[in-house]
Motif scaffolding. Structure first.
Motif, short mmCIF file in Angstrom:
data_model
loop_
_atom_site.label_atom_id
_atom_site.label_comp_id
_atom_site.label_asym_id
_atom_site.label_seq_id
_atom_site.Cartn_x
_atom_site.Cartn_y
_atom_site.Cartn_z
N VAL A 143 0.86 -1.18 0.00
CA VAL A 143 0.00 0.00 0.00
C VAL A 143 0.90 1.23 0.00
CG1 VAL A 143 -1.84 1.25 1.17
CG2 VAL A 143 -1.76 -1.26 1.29
N ILE A 144 0.72 2.07 -0.99
CA ILE A 144 1.56 3.26 -1.13
C ILE A 144 0.71 4.49 -0.90
CG2 ILE A 144 3.13 4.51 -2.68
CD1 ILE A 144 3.04 1.89 -4.42
N ALA A 145 1.16 5.35 0.01
CA ALA A 145 0.48 6.63 0.24
C ALA A 145 1.39 7.75 -0.27
CB ALA A 145 0.20 6.82 1.72
N VAL A 146 0.82 8.67 -1.02
CA VAL A 146 1.56 9.85 -1.49
C VAL A 146 0.81 11.09 -1.00
CG1 VAL A 146 2.41 11.13 -3.49
CG2 VAL A 146 2.46 8.62 -3.51
N SER A 147 1.51 11.93 -0.25
CA SER A 147 0.88 13.12 0.33
C SER A 147 1.62 14.37 -0.11
CB SER A 147 0.91 13.05 1.86
OG SER A 147 0.28 11.88 2.33
N ASP A 148 0.85 15.44 -0.31
CA ASP A 148 1.48 16.73 -0.61
C ASP A 148 1.05 17.77 0.42
OD1 ASP A 148 -0.96 18.18 -1.58
OD2 ASP A 148 -0.91 16.62 -3.11
N GLU A 149 1.53 18.97 0.28
CA GLU A 149 1.22 20.03 1.24
C GLU A 149 0.25 21.05 0.65
OE1 GLU A 149 5.17 19.94 4.03
OE2 GLU A 149 5.19 21.34 2.33
N GLY A 150 -0.51 20.63 -0.33
CA GLY A 150 -1.48 21.52 -0.95
C GLY A 150 -2.82 21.50 -0.24
N VAL A 151 -3.79 22.18 -0.83
CA VAL A 151 -5.11 22.30 -0.20
C VAL A 151 -5.98 21.09 -0.51
CG1 VAL A 151 -5.08 24.81 -0.26
CG2 VAL A 151 -6.03 23.56 -2.21
N GLY A 152 -5.53 20.22 -1.39
CA GLY A 152 -6.30 19.03 -1.74
C GLY A 152 -7.25 19.29 -2.90
N PHE A 153 -7.91 18.23 -3.36
CA PHE A 153 -8.85 18.35 -4.47
C PHE A 153 -9.93 17.29 -4.33
CE2 PHE A 153 -8.07 14.83 -7.56
CZ PHE A 153 -7.12 14.15 -6.82
N ASP A 154 -10.98 17.42 -5.14
CA ASP A 154 -12.07 16.46 -5.12
C ASP A 154 -11.86 15.47 -6.26
OD1 ASP A 154 -14.38 14.99 -5.12
OD2 ASP A 154 -15.70 16.68 -5.63
N PRO A 155 -11.40 14.27 -5.97
CA PRO A 155 -11.10 13.32 -7.06
C PRO A 155 -12.34 12.95 -7.87
CG PRO A 155 -10.91 12.26 -4.91
CD PRO A 155 -11.07 13.71 -4.65
N ALA A 156 -13.53 13.05 -7.27
CA ALA A 156 -14.75 12.71 -8.00
C ALA A 156 -15.06 13.73 -9.10
CB ALA A 156 -15.93 12.62 -7.03
N ALA A 157 -14.42 14.90 -9.01
CA ALA A 157 -14.70 15.96 -9.98
C ALA A 157 -13.84 15.85 -11.24
CB ALA A 157 -14.48 17.33 -9.34
N ILE A 158 -12.94 14.88 -11.25
CA ILE A 158 -12.04 14.73 -12.40
C ILE A 158 -12.70 13.80 -13.43
CG2 ILE A 158 -9.73 14.06 -13.16
CD1 ILE A 158 -9.75 16.39 -11.19
N ALA A 159 -13.00 14.35 -14.59
CA ALA A 159 -13.66 13.55 -15.64
C ALA A 159 -12.65 12.60 -16.29
CB ALA A 159 -14.25 14.48 -16.70
N PRO A 160 -13.12 11.42 -16.69
CA PRO A 160 -12.21 10.48 -17.36
C PRO A 160 -11.77 11.04 -18.72
CG PRO A 160 -14.45 9.66 -17.44
CD PRO A 160 -14.47 10.86 -16.54
N PRO A 161 -10.52 10.79 -19.11
CA PRO A 161 -10.00 11.35 -20.37
C PRO A 161 -10.41 10.55 -21.60
CG PRO A 161 -8.29 10.08 -19.32
CD PRO A 161 -9.49 10.02 -18.41
N THR A 162 -11.19 9.48 -21.39
CA THR A 162 -11.51 8.60 -22.52
C THR A 162 -12.84 8.93 -23.17
OG1 THR A 162 -12.34 7.04 -20.88
CG2 THR A 162 -10.14 6.64 -21.74
N VAL A 163 -13.61 9.89 -22.59
CA VAL A 163 -14.84 10.29 -23.28
C VAL A 163 -14.44 11.08 -24.53
CG1 VAL A 163 -16.28 10.29 -21.23
CG2 VAL A 163 -15.01 12.36 -21.82
N GLU A 164 -15.30 11.04 -25.54
CA GLU A 164 -14.90 11.51 -26.86
C GLU A 164 -14.40 12.95 -26.88
OE1 GLU A 164 -17.58 10.30 -29.85
OE2 GLU A 164 -16.58 11.43 -31.43
N ASP A 165 -15.07 13.83 -26.13
CA ASP A 165 -14.68 15.24 -26.20
C ASP A 165 -13.43 15.55 -25.38
OD1 ASP A 165 -15.86 14.94 -23.75
OD2 ASP A 165 -16.92 16.84 -23.79
N ARG A 166 -12.90 14.55 -24.67
CA ARG A 166 -11.67 14.78 -23.91
C ARG A 166 -10.49 13.98 -24.45
NH1 ARG A 166 -10.62 14.42 -18.59
NH2 ARG A 166 -9.20 16.12 -19.04
N LEU A 167 -10.73 13.19 -25.50
CA LEU A 167 -9.63 12.36 -26.03
C LEU A 167 -8.46 13.22 -26.49
CD1 LEU A 167 -10.93 9.42 -28.25
CD2 LEU A 167 -9.55 9.33 -26.18
N GLY A 168 -8.75 14.42 -26.98
CA GLY A 168 -7.69 15.28 -27.49
C GLY A 168 -7.12 16.22 -26.44
N ALA A 169 -7.48 16.02 -25.17
CA ALA A 169 -6.95 16.88 -24.11
C ALA A 169 -5.45 16.60 -23.93
CB ALA A 169 -7.69 16.62 -22.81
N THR A 170 -4.71 17.63 -23.56
CA THR A 170 -3.27 17.47 -23.40
C THR A 170 -2.88 17.19 -21.95
OG1 THR A 170 -3.01 19.85 -23.21
CG2 THR A 170 -2.74 18.89 -25.40
#
Lengths: 111, 139
Positions: free
Chosen positions: B81-108
């Motif tokens: 089990v690997i834990a990676v922590s940073d010192e930032g404010v954090g983020f909501d992982p549920a808000a990250i859309a998958p990159p495989t939907v058609e309109d995001r395939l070309g995202a950089t």
């Protein structure tokens, strides 16, 4: 040097990606292709035969490079991905965005 | 700095993208060399760890060199089990859309977390969103 460039007699620019394409060197590859497009090159083969690893930043750089080449009316192809690297393209569905050949020779023959 | 004891070790590093490769190889060597893991497991570990560290440095720590990234590895008989922590404010992982939907395939950008979720057996976050836990087999 992570990137070695050569040009075939057919005018195809071949870039061999040695070692890794990651967040630390992706910009170098983008600038290399950008400069070549600026000099009139339109056909590109990125050869990943000597590549051990590509991270998500590297994948993003390839998308960016592909757009730049297509905007210039050019053609960008990939080749030489090992089984692990190929799986990254399949997982992210980027295999649907790029023409990917098994070997550099196969890719060159397809231009 | 690396400390190995009782099936657990920790690596703390400053935010520096050029150090990711060395740290990933160090962790892979400590975590998966005895017994030797399969090529696929090594690839999965290298990929998810490199992505998690890069996310921590770029998005969490906002590239500030004075901010630290902490990697903690728990070695169990059948998994790590690997834990990676940073010192930032954090983020909501549920808000990250998958990159495989058609309109995001070309995202950089935006494929790192997706790859982690696809390659790890299990992924969880703390409530703040500045620590990710990733589970892999040891074989």
């Amino acid at each position: 040097m992570a990137f070695k460039t050569s040009r075939t007699e057919a005018g195809i620019t071949v870039v061999r990606v040695e070692g890794q394409l990651v967040v630390g060197n992706r910009q170098e590859l983008k600038e290399l292709v950008q400069d070549a497009v600026g000099h009139g090159d339109r056909k590109f083969l990125l050869d990943f035969t000597p590549t051990a690893y590509i991270d998500s930043s590297g994948l993003g750089a390839l998308v960016s490079i592909s757009k730049r080449v297509r905007e210039a009316g050019g053609d960008l192809r990939l080749a030489g991905l090992n089984e692990d690297l190929r799986s990254l393209f399949e997982l992210t569905k980027l295999d649907t965005l790029f023409p990917i050949a098994g070997t550099a020779a196969e890719a060159l023959a397809g231009f | 700095m690396v400390r190995a004891a009782s099936g657990r070790f920790r690596v703390v590093l400053a935010t520096d993208l050029t150090r990711i490769g060395v740290v990933v190889e160090t962790v892979a060597s400590c975590a998966l060399s005895t017994p030797p893991a399969s090529r696929q497991t090594l690839f999965r570990l290298r990929t998810i760890l490199a992505e998690a560290i890069a996310n921590a440095m770029v998005y969490g720590n906002q590239g500030e060199a004075s901010r630290l990234v902490t990697i903690e590895v728990e070695l169990h008989d059948d998994r790590l089990v690997i834990a990676v922590s940073d010192e930032g404010v954090g983020f909501d992982p549920a808000a990250i859309a998958p990159p495989t939907v058609e309109d995001r395939l070309g995202a950089t950008r935006g494929r790192g977390l997706f790859l982690i979720r696809r390659l790890a057996d299990h992924v969880t976050f703390n409530d703040r969103g500045n620590t990710i836990w990733m589970t892999l087999p040891r074989s």
